[in-house]
Design an enzyme around this catalytic site. Sequence first.
Site, PDB file in Angstrom:
ATOM      1  N   HIS A   4       0.827  -1.216   0.000  1.00 32.66           N
ATOM      2  CA  HIS A   4       0.000   0.000   0.000  1.00 32.66           C
ATOM      3  C   HIS A   4       0.861   1.265   0.000  1.00 32.66           C
ATOM      4  CE1 HIS A   4      -3.061   2.937   0.842  1.00 32.66           C
ATOM      5  NE2 HIS A   4      -2.558   3.187   2.040  1.00 32.66           N
TER       6      HIS A   4
ATOM      7  N   HIS B 271       3.504   6.858   5.800  1.00 36.37           N
ATOM      8  CA  HIS B 271       2.296   7.556   6.244  1.00 36.37           C
ATOM      9  C   HIS B 271       1.435   6.773   7.225  1.00 36.37           C
ATOM     10  CE1 HIS B 271       0.208   5.334   2.951  1.00 36.37           C
ATOM     11  NE2 HIS B 271      -0.858   5.508   3.692  1.00 36.37           N
TER      12      HIS B 271
ATOM     13  N   GLU C 110       0.242   5.409  12.900  1.00 35.01           N
ATOM     14  CA  GLU C 110      -1.121   4.955  13.185  1.00 35.01           C
ATOM     15  C   GLU C 110      -1.182   3.459  13.445  1.00 35.01           C
ATOM     16  OE1 GLU C 110      -5.428   5.472  13.326  1.00 35.01           O
ATOM     17  OE2 GLU C 110      -3.733   6.842  13.472  1.00 35.01           O
ATOM     18  N   ASP C 111      -0.460   2.666  12.648  1.00 39.14           N
ATOM     19  CA  ASP C 111      -0.658   1.209  12.644  1.00 39.14           C
ATOM     20  C   ASP C 111       0.507   0.410  13.207  1.00 39.14           C
ATOM     21  OD1 ASP C 111      -3.085   1.671  11.416  1.00 39.14           O
ATOM     22  OD2 ASP C 111      -2.269   1.503   9.386  1.00 39.14           O
TER      23      ASP C 111
ATOM     24  N   ASP D   9      -3.288   8.269  -1.140  1.00 36.66           N
ATOM     25  CA  ASP D   9      -3.679   7.171  -0.246  1.00 36.66           C
ATOM     26  C   ASP D   9      -5.094   6.695  -0.574  1.00 36.66           C
ATOM     27  OD1 ASP D   9      -3.771   5.527   2.216  1.00 36.66           O
ATOM     28  OD2 ASP D   9      -5.084   7.106   2.969  1.00 36.66           O
TER      29      ASP D   9
ATOM     30  N   ASP E 112     -16.490  16.395 -27.065  1.00 36.12           N
ATOM     31  CA  ASP E 112     -15.092  16.066 -26.835  1.00 36.12           C
ATOM     32  C   ASP E 112     -14.835  14.571 -26.681  1.00 36.12           C
ATOM     33  OD1 ASP E 112     -16.525  16.261 -24.553  1.00 36.12           O
ATOM     34  OD2 ASP E 112     -15.097  17.507 -23.463  1.00 36.12           O
TER      35      ASP E 112
END
Length: 716
Positions: free
Chosen positions: A54, A78, A82-83, A145, A264
């Site tokens: 990821h 990132h 958090e994890d 993300d 278009d």
Amino acid sequence: MSPNNKEYTLDDILNNINYIDDENKINVIKNAYEFAKEKHANQFRKSGEAYITHPLSVCFILTQIYADYETLAASLLHDVLEDCDCSYEELENEFGPVIVKLVDGVTKLSRLHFSTDNDYLIEYYKKIIVGMSEDVRVIIIKLADRLHNMRTLWALPPDRQKVKAKEALEILAPIAHHLGIHKIKSELEDLSLRYLKPDVFYDIVERLNNTKIQRDKYVYDMKQDVSDLLTEHHINHEIKGRSKSIYSIYNKMQHGKKFEEIYDLLALRILVNDPQECYLALGIIHSKYRPMPHRFKDYIAMPKPNMYQSLHTTVFGINGYLFEIQIRTYDMDEIAENGIASHWAYKENNGSNKEASIQSTTEQKLQFFKSIIDLSHENMTSEEFVNSVKDEVLNNNIYVFTPKGDVIELPKGATPIDFAYKIHTRVGDTTVGAIVNNNIVPLDYELKNNDIVKINTNKSSNPSKEWLKFVKSTQTKNKIKSFFTKNERDVYIERGKYNLEKELRKRKLAFNEFFTNENIEKICKTLKMKDLDEVYLNVGNLKEPVNSVINIIDKQEEKQKVKQAPKINTDADIVVAGIDNVKVNLASCCYPIYGDKIVGYITKGNGITVHRLTCGNLEMLEDRTIDVSWNEKQLPNKRYLSCLYIYSNDLENHIDDLKKSISIQNIQLDSIKILSSSNYNIYEIDVYVTNIDNLDKLILLLNKNDYVDSVERIYK
């Protein structure tokens, strides 16, 4: 599984960052990968892949829009705060303050529970936009993300797919658009439509596939013809066939277009070296292919708010088919595709001349975010804030000019006053007139696109409260309100200082002996105020009695309290300290009611008159006050007279409506009358209430009426 759902490696990223030529910066990206890989070891996504895939995918997406090395490193990291078992301090020690702040910013955004329900949306906008004030790159990482999560959305249950798709479409795609990141915006929209309306999505895909061979042939022939034409006129160029996004086709069909009428679908993009060649190429193409009326747009002379620049025209091309043609420079194309993130790529090459040439463009592009950040600093409710953002930043704007040709962005419906405050607060405060396109206009004139606006000022002039009725921008309204709030504050401070000094003279206390640093600190601490100005302010606006402030220091001047316990007359409203069966009157100047702070005044021959502690008349009375209190046992069913002024913002008669509001509160109305002014009405009402809470609820209810500016409890 999406074709964009390839598992990327570190080598893919390194091969894609040839715009970074500093080995030290590349090593930071490598170290970030190794750190993240170690922290995410043994973690897996819901799709079954190792978790490190990821952050690698997010980082790869960002290399496609030429993000700088700090953004790329932060994207790899990132999720570690958090994890994973990783602290802010550990990450800062490893990668420094800039990268850890980017990671922390993304972490904070990830903790928000996005929702497209209105209440949550308001809070979401407020938090995410204030978050941008730290560093816009946080938002860019968040967009990448979410894009990768959308590519793997198939791994979630169908109900969660729709929720996430709606968030992406209604919240994140518009932000990507205003950042100018077309690549991310377009894919977010298409993926969202795929999960929200799969039948519609695949129907459009099928129609595009069915007409692809035919469309490709037309585009190829037109491309060759236009290329030969430009070469003949010695214009170096590159031509690309341009595919329309599925969501944009859906959007046009939603607005009544038939699939066959979307011009278009057949489209070309022409890239040239400089703006002059853009216009030259346009003229050459129009000389051979008839342009369709009203379909020409010049976004080079007038860029979009996200700094998108291009010439758009629709012409009758080969075999009479309509072609939409975009003409832009290579630099314009990079900005159009990659948005604000691409600007940091130039900074990777410290010696690059391009950095200086795009500095002005970058500053203009960042003006969008400055507008949002300015809003976040205003004193407004959550609802006012989000409406301001949607109305003034994310929606319909107009573009007007200063006499020198500078472009000023304003919300639709803005007036010369909004323009003046956008230039500078001082310009707004001193505005006396406006000239638009060389014509004198009233200050409530509604500005239009391309107006040239000149503001006349007078340094001795001040804003008018009347402006609040017609200005459009919330920032403008708050600046006008701030002017009056500051002026009123200054008046109250001066009044409070005067009243305190007057009482000190009366007590024969020297100013310099009373206002020592020690005494000021004690007064502020006792009253829980930050400084002497706040004390003056509260005395001046009658929230704090003069005597109670002085008595904090001058204790010997306090009245000797009667030491015996008071005898309570259970039939009286007021209990007088140490005295029973005394005549007690409520003062008719300040109308005290149950719940007010009160003090008794010993009259000559008429018992005791009870005043509110804030009553201005107390200062003019002789110093014969006595402690009194409300009789808690006697008061529940009593009613007390109170007088209010209601300041309206118009000259209409609202008496019937006011009567209705008062009756809703089960309050007895004694009288109501209108005191007119030239521009608005003031209503004087006398009511009977049971206590201070009863009165406060009435004032709150009255203030909710659109025609009410303010409600004031008055003295007589």
